[in-house]
Design an enzyme around this catalytic site. Structure first.
Site, mmCIF file in Angstrom:
data_model
loop_
_atom_site.group_PDB
_atom_site.id
_atom_site.type_symbol
_atom_site.label_atom_id
_atom_site.label_comp_id
_atom_site.label_asym_id
_atom_site.label_seq_id
_atom_site.Cartn_x
_atom_site.Cartn_y
_atom_site.Cartn_z
ATOM 1 N N GLU A 326 43.500 35.741 33.262
ATOM 2 C CA GLU A 326 42.964 36.831 34.069
ATOM 3 C C GLU A 326 41.608 36.428 34.625
ATOM 4 O O GLU A 326 40.707 36.041 33.859
ATOM 5 C CB GLU A 326 42.781 38.105 33.230
ATOM 6 C CG GLU A 326 44.061 38.802 32.849
ATOM 7 C CD GLU A 326 43.800 40.156 32.200
ATOM 8 O OE1 GLU A 326 44.632 41.051 32.380
ATOM 9 O OE2 GLU A 326 42.771 40.319 31.529
ATOM 10 N N CYS A 327 41.430 36.511 35.920
ATOM 11 C CA CYS A 327 40.158 36.272 36.589
ATOM 12 C C CYS A 327 39.574 34.911 36.173
ATOM 13 O O CYS A 327 40.081 33.874 36.587
ATOM 14 C CB CYS A 327 39.196 37.422 36.330
ATOM 15 S SG CYS A 327 37.812 37.491 37.494
ATOM 16 N N GLY A 328 38.541 34.871 35.339
ATOM 17 C CA GLY A 328 37.979 33.605 34.913
ATOM 18 C C GLY A 328 38.994 32.721 34.222
ATOM 19 O O GLY A 328 39.009 31.495 34.401
ATOM 20 N N THR A 426 46.163 36.011 37.382
ATOM 21 C CA THR A 426 45.774 37.075 38.311
ATOM 22 C C THR A 426 44.262 37.150 38.394
ATOM 23 O O THR A 426 43.560 36.793 37.449
ATOM 24 C CB THR A 426 46.285 38.449 37.838
ATOM 25 O OG1 THR A 426 45.621 38.791 36.601
ATOM 26 C CG2 THR A 426 47.779 38.458 37.626
#
Length: 435
Positions: A326-328, A426
């Site tokens: 997720e993200c990072g 994501t």
């Protein structure tokens, strides 16, 4: 239910987090068991709440969470004597379209839970006029009970007298007045405070907030106006966990994990197996899924690039089992990460994604995603609600789109995530699964 209050404000930057932390620690020092909550999607403030109160703080989000889920999460206060919830932005600030239970405003949480609101008002640059602001908030929505205000950044005794005079004339109760103190501000980074774990002197700071709040706020009066919530007893529900044995990255680079998600996964029998990529640790060999949450990988890009044991362990796992970021965490699954200085760092290469912080652009908002491929045990077609906040840009993304993603107004979002086999990622952080 446990009596509670929502500490809110007319706008961001009024000092409500300082007040919240001071109150949490002062009450804890008095032997009061206080359960903290945070309105809206925020990873950083709850970590400070935990440091101040000694209890995990949970997010309550009216856009992303259905009512039963809000009630289930609020159930964490069942063994507490008092609830203190911290609002986000201004009390009534939310998105244009309602989601699961509301539009994401702190007022939705106060209304749903039945908690009175105490406004922290920055009175710098005004005196009696601050009462007009307070009166407007008190009358704007009669389903919200604004119990009173705390005056912040008061310049002098005279200034306090004038501000209190205005409040008295408007019939607004004042619970305290905090003198202006420039040394009480916590440092910020990106979209919020610097993480709690990064403050070597955090406990000392919080004790200072506690002493400051105790000297200038009537804490007994605040406790007296707290009201039992009107939520119904329910089990929190985020849906099926993405696996039964989840290797979860947890360190300074991967710290953005919602407590309600982990609690729910455990409730469904999932086992959480923490490991640290920054310490060059491999995920547990028997894990069914590796989950890399968000955080600040860009601040540790060199160490992550050099963590060869971590890279090898991730590749070994990915040969037979799924990995999600997720993200990072998504950025670390990619080929490369370009830091703010323009230096490209080799990441794990499980996806073709290349992200850059050299050309910063803010991405912020709620997200509703329909999966085009499974994420672990989350099936194709599952609908997830969440939020996105980062400053990176996509330089390359050659893989298939993981999801169809829209924002809170239903507008298509180009940051769709991507997948390559069972490797998924994501930019949005999942808050709940929709049923």
């Amino acid at each position: 239910m446990t009596p509670g209050l929502l500490i809110a404000a007319p706008a961001s930057g009024t000092g409500k987090t300082t007040v919240m932390l001071g109150l949490l620690r002062a009450l804890r020092n008095d032997g009061v068991v206080v359960q903290p909550f945070k309105s809206g999607p925020d990873y950083i403030d709850p970590a400070f709440h935990r440091a101040a109160s000694g209890r995990a703080s949970f997010n309550l989000d009216s856009w992303a969470m259905p009512a039963a889920m809000l009630d289930g999460i609020a159930g964490h206060a069942r063994d507490a004597e008092l609830v203190l919830a911290e609002g986000s932005m201004g009390l009534f600030d939310g998105v244009a379209r309602a989601g699961a239970t509301g539009n994401g405003a702190s007022a939705d949480i106060a209304r749903h839970m039945g908690w009175p609101v105490v406004l922290v008002i920055d009175v710098s640059g005004q005196a009696q006029s601050a009462a007009a602001t307070a009166l407007g908030f008190a009358r704007f929505d009669h389903s919200i009970d604004v119990a009173g205000v705390i005056l912040n950044r008061v310049a002098s005794p005279r200034h306090e007298r004038l501000a209190r005079t205005g409040m008295a004339a408007a019939g607004i109760r004042v619970f305290g007045a905090l003198p202006r103190r420039g040394d009480l501000k916590l440092p910020e980074r990106h979209l919020g405070l610097v993480q709690a774990a990064e403050h070597a002197d955090l406990d000392e700071r919080i004790e200072g907030y506690s002493a400051f709040v105790r000297a200038h706020i009537d804490i007994a009066a605040l406790r007296a106006v707290a009201r039992a919530g009107n939520g119904r007893a329910a089990a929190a529900t985020t849906g099926t966990p993405p696996a039964q044995r989840i290797a979860l990255a947890q360190d300074a680079a991967f710290s953005f994990t919602y407590p309600h998600m982990l609690d729910e996964w455990r409730r469904f029998g999932a086992e959480i197996l923490p490991f640290s990529p920054l310490a060059d640790e491999r995920p547990a060999a028997h894990a069914d899924l590796v989950w890399l949450p968000g955080g600040y990988p860009e601040l540790h890009a060199g160490r992550l690039a050099a963590a060869r044991n971590f890279h090898a362990g991730l590749h070994d796992h990915a040969l037979t089992r799924p990995v999600h970021g997720e993200c990072g965490g998504y950025m670390v699954l990619g080929e490369g990460l370009v830091d703010a200085a323009g230096v490209r760092h080799r990441m794990t290469g499980l996806l073709g994604l290349v992200t850059s912080f050299a050309q910063r652009r803010m991405h912020l908002g709620y997200r509703r995603a329909t999966l085009n491929a499974p994420v672990g045990a989350l099936p194709t077609g599952a609908i997830l609600t969440g939020h996105e906040f980062h400053y990176s840009t996509i330089a390359e993304q050659p893989d298939a789109e993981l999801a169809s993603v829209v924002d809170a107004e239903g507008t298509q979002v180009t940051e769709s995530g991507s997948y390559r086999g069972a490797i998924t990622g994501t930019f949005f952080h999942m808050i709940a699964q929709q049923r």
